[in-house]
Design a protein around this motif. Structure first.
Motif, PDB file in Angstrom:
ATOM      1  N   LYS A  95       0.814  -1.207   0.000  1.00 39.24           N
ATOM      2  CA  LYS A  95       0.000   0.000   0.000  1.00 39.24           C
ATOM      3  C   LYS A  95       0.857   1.270   0.000  1.00 39.24           C
ATOM      4  N   CYS A  96       2.104   1.172   0.470  1.00 35.33           N
ATOM      5  CA  CYS A  96       2.972   2.348   0.430  1.00 35.33           C
ATOM      6  C   CYS A  96       3.370   2.715  -0.985  1.00 35.33           C
ATOM      7  N   LEU A  97       3.127   1.801  -1.939  1.00 29.33           N
ATOM      8  CA  LEU A  97       3.458   2.053  -3.342  1.00 29.33           C
ATOM      9  C   LEU A  97       2.212   2.277  -4.188  1.00 29.33           C
ATOM     10  N   LEU A  98       1.056   2.193  -3.571  1.00 25.90           N
ATOM     11  CA  LEU A  98      -0.196   2.397  -4.307  1.00 25.90           C
ATOM     12  C   LEU A  98      -0.679   3.833  -4.136  1.00 25.90           C
ATOM     13  N   ASP A  99      -1.108   4.407  -5.230  1.00 26.52           N
ATOM     14  CA  ASP A  99      -1.608   5.782  -5.240  1.00 26.52           C
ATOM     15  C   ASP A  99      -2.868   5.797  -6.093  1.00 26.52           C
ATOM     16  N   VAL A 100      -4.022   5.590  -5.452  1.00 18.65           N
ATOM     17  CA  VAL A 100      -5.289   5.479  -6.175  1.00 18.65           C
ATOM     18  C   VAL A 100      -5.988   6.825  -6.176  1.00 18.65           C
ATOM     19  N   LEU A 101      -6.327   7.317  -7.371  1.00 13.95           N
ATOM     20  CA  LEU A 101      -6.980   8.606  -7.518  1.00 13.95           C
ATOM     21  C   LEU A 101      -8.403   8.394  -8.027  1.00 13.95           C
TER      22      LEU A 101
END
Length: 629
Positions: free
Chosen positions: A280-286
């Protein structure tokens, strides 16, 4: 693997001393334990993420605590939202999209001195080469990334809104098609009148001409599909990427999820995204929301989003399309890989991991990975079953086969993942094209990039109401016509860019697909021959030839059924085998959609006929949906 998993394995027991960094500051403040700080550094060795991002994503501390510690660690201060709202921007002459991408805001501080507001100090180092010299010694202040980007967007709203609709160079965009609407309507009316006149005075000649073209394109279409089918079925599995496991840190991945009036499935969407197993530290959901969509924005405000999911509000403007919204949100992304999901999507939990690792083993010219799309409500009704069969054949047979044959492929609208630098080089998506995915697939190929298919599945909701299906398909067909017109403006240039083989594939795909939809009623007339009824062309063509044509069409239907049956022969779809012989009765809806699309191409070229989602809620497939959600 995250901190929770490492803690369960006892990985922190071996850690003795810690380097002096933000983690040490947080330990000294009592915000986190020394073991968790050490575990965060262990995670950092395998993930391209900062310590604070790791701790925040794992839920071990809050953003406020992190910013306060960061400011103290850097001998600076945290800027409140109230301060941020009244600070004047410092004029830099730098492209606002650059400032957005790096989340760095040049301002005049309360004493009039220049300052840079950021969340992460690494942003300054990455961006300094583009900033004016007078900012080289500017003080650094801290605020949340979302607040920084929102303020940049507010200060540069007109420029960013303009960029969102015109990122793609005009020669590769369809935006000029919106001009001269009166002339288009007049030309369309003249064409309709001419067809009516030809039908009145030369009915048999016109019908024969259309029949010849329909038969030619049908033959090319079946050869094209059969070649793709055979290429896929006979190809050896490509394990080249699996054999080389990269030891490089996992990359950041940003996912764009455009939303418009999606209140029915918003909670399910967040739940499905939370099932993703990528760090999750590498996920960036917009979650990309239109400014005018108050219902979705209000609904989203009631949901407690995890720190790796955030919303981006797109300023109201024209055209109000999915690609324009994604263009606007692109610069807000933090990832090196940009993905796209639709609101109703249910991706496989390990999908992002597969994508990231696959990109690490592929050459740079592979700029896009397309996943497989499937449906989670195929049992709802006959239309949902047919749609599922069609998608299975397209994504599991035809597209992989086209790729094997060396053709450029039209992308699907979701489960798409791009190398960010390639996507930005091409200008993102054409904001005016209502099938921006298919258009982008060919623009990638024109500029020397390749797309690879990967057998990772995302489930969607099959459009299961006839009129809703027609509206969706008409948008796709309108976009297909638009894409063909745009890329054929300069056919010789397209030939040089694609090469002869891929150029022929481009023609075969678009011309046959569109012709078959528009001329489907002409081909249906030949079924009259097989059941012994008179045919309009009987005076022109010997009866034996007519019977031969009817028999050929029957053989082509058998070929189609074989392709459909092969696509659904796996255990998951086997219940659809019974329905493949009646796929022929599914095509009339496509013909209706084609005529609607042709009218809209002339009268409303940029109108986005939105797909309605949530149609399967409350249906008999509830058990299946519960498992997915």
């Amino acid at each position: 693997m995250g901190i929770v998993e490492l803690r369960q394995l006892g990985a922190a027991d071996d850690v003795v001393d810690l380097p002096h960094d933000l983690g040490t500051e947080l330990v000294a403040r009592g915000a986190i334990s020394a073991s968790d700080a050490a575990l965060a550094r262990t995670v950092q060795k395998n993930c391209d993420a900062s310590i604070d991002r790791i701790l925040l994503a794992e839920g071990l501390t809050s953003r406020e605590v992190l910013l306060e510690a960061r400011a103290q660690y850097c001998n600076s201060r945290q800027v409140t939202q109230a301060e941020l709202d009244i600070m004047r921007g410092f004029p830099t002459g730098v492209d606002p999209s650059f400032l957005l991408a790096h989340a760095i805001l040049p301002v005049l501080d309360r004493d009039g001195a220049p300052a840079l507001i950021i969340e992460n100090p690494e942003a300054v180092a990455r961006a300094m080469h583009q900033l004016p010299d007078e900012l080289s010694l500017a003080r650094v202040l801290f605020a949340p990334r979302e607040a920084v980007q929102a303020r940049i967007a507010d200060l540069h709203k007109p420029a960013l809104e303009c960029l969102a609709r015109s990122r793609v160079p005009e020669i590769e965009s369809c935006r000029s098609w919106g001009q001269h609407r009166v002339w288009r309507m007049m030309a369309f009316a003249i064409a309709i009148a001419a067809m009516a006149g030809l039908t009145w005075f030369f009915p048999k000649a016109l019908f024969a001409t259309l029949a010849v073209w329909a038969i030619m394109t049908l033959i090319i279409s079946v050869i094209f599909k059969t070649a793709a089918f055979i290429a896929h079925r006979t190809a050896e599995p490509d394990g080249s990427g699996d054999a080389r496991v990269s030891d490089a840190p996992m990359p950041k991945v940003s996912i764009l999820v455009p939303l418009y009036k999606e209140t029915e499935i918003l909670h399910a969407l967040v739940a499905r995204l939370c099932r993703l197993t990528y760090p999750k530290c590498l996920l960036d959901v917009l979650l990309v929301i239109e400014e005018a969509d108050d219902t979705t924005r209000n609904m989203l405000a009631t949901i407690d989003l995890p720190p790796w999911i955030r919303s981006v509000v797109v300023p109201d403007g024209q055209p109000r399309t999915k690609p324009r919204a994604m263009n606007y949100a692109l610069d807000f992304c933090a990832g090196d890989i940009i993905g796209v999901y639709d609101a109703e999507d249910a991706p496989e939990p390990d999908q992002i991991t597969q994508i990231a690792r696959r990109f690490q083993t592929l050459p740079p010219e592979v700029a896009c990975i397309q996943g497989v799309l499937d449906y989670y409500n195929p049992r709802q009704n006959w239309l949902a079953r047919c749609f599922t069969i069609e998608y299975a054949a397209w994504f599991r047979m035809i597209l992989p086969g086209m790729s094997r044959l060396g053709f450029a492929i039209p992308l699907g609208g979701t489960t798409l993942f791009f190398r960010r630098n390639a996507l930005e080089q091409l200008g993102g998506w054409d904001a005016h094209n209502v099938t921006e995915d298919a258009d982008l697939g060919f623009r990638l190929a024109k500029h020397g990039y390749r797309t690879e298919m990967l057998a990772t599945v995302t489930e969607e909701e099959a459009n299961c109401l006839p009129w809703a299906w027609i509206r969706q398909r008409s948008r796709w067909l309108k976009g297909y016509m638009t894409t063909y017109i745009v890329h054929m403006r300069r056919p010789y240039l397209l030939l040089r860019q694609l090469g002869l083989w891929a150029f022929l594939g481009f023609q075969a795909h678009f011309v046959t697909a569109l012709s078959q939809f528009f001329l489907a009623p002409v081909l249906w007339s030949f079924w009259l021959v097989l059941i012994g009824l008179p045919h309009p062309l009987d005076p022109l063509i010997p009866r034996q030839v007519m019977i031969g044509l009817g028999s050929a069409f029957l053989a082509i239907e058998v070929v189609n059924i074989i392709i459909y049956a092969s696509a659904v022969a796996d255990h998951k779809h086997r219940h659809l085998l019974f329905w493949t012989p009646i796929m022929h009765f599914y095509t009339p809806l496509g013909a209706i959609a084609a005529y609607k699309a042709l009218y809209e191409l002339v009268a409303r070229p940029f109108f986005w006929d939105k797909t309605r989602h949530g149609l399967s809620l409350g249906s008999g497939s509830a058990k299946r949906r519960k498992r997915v959600v």
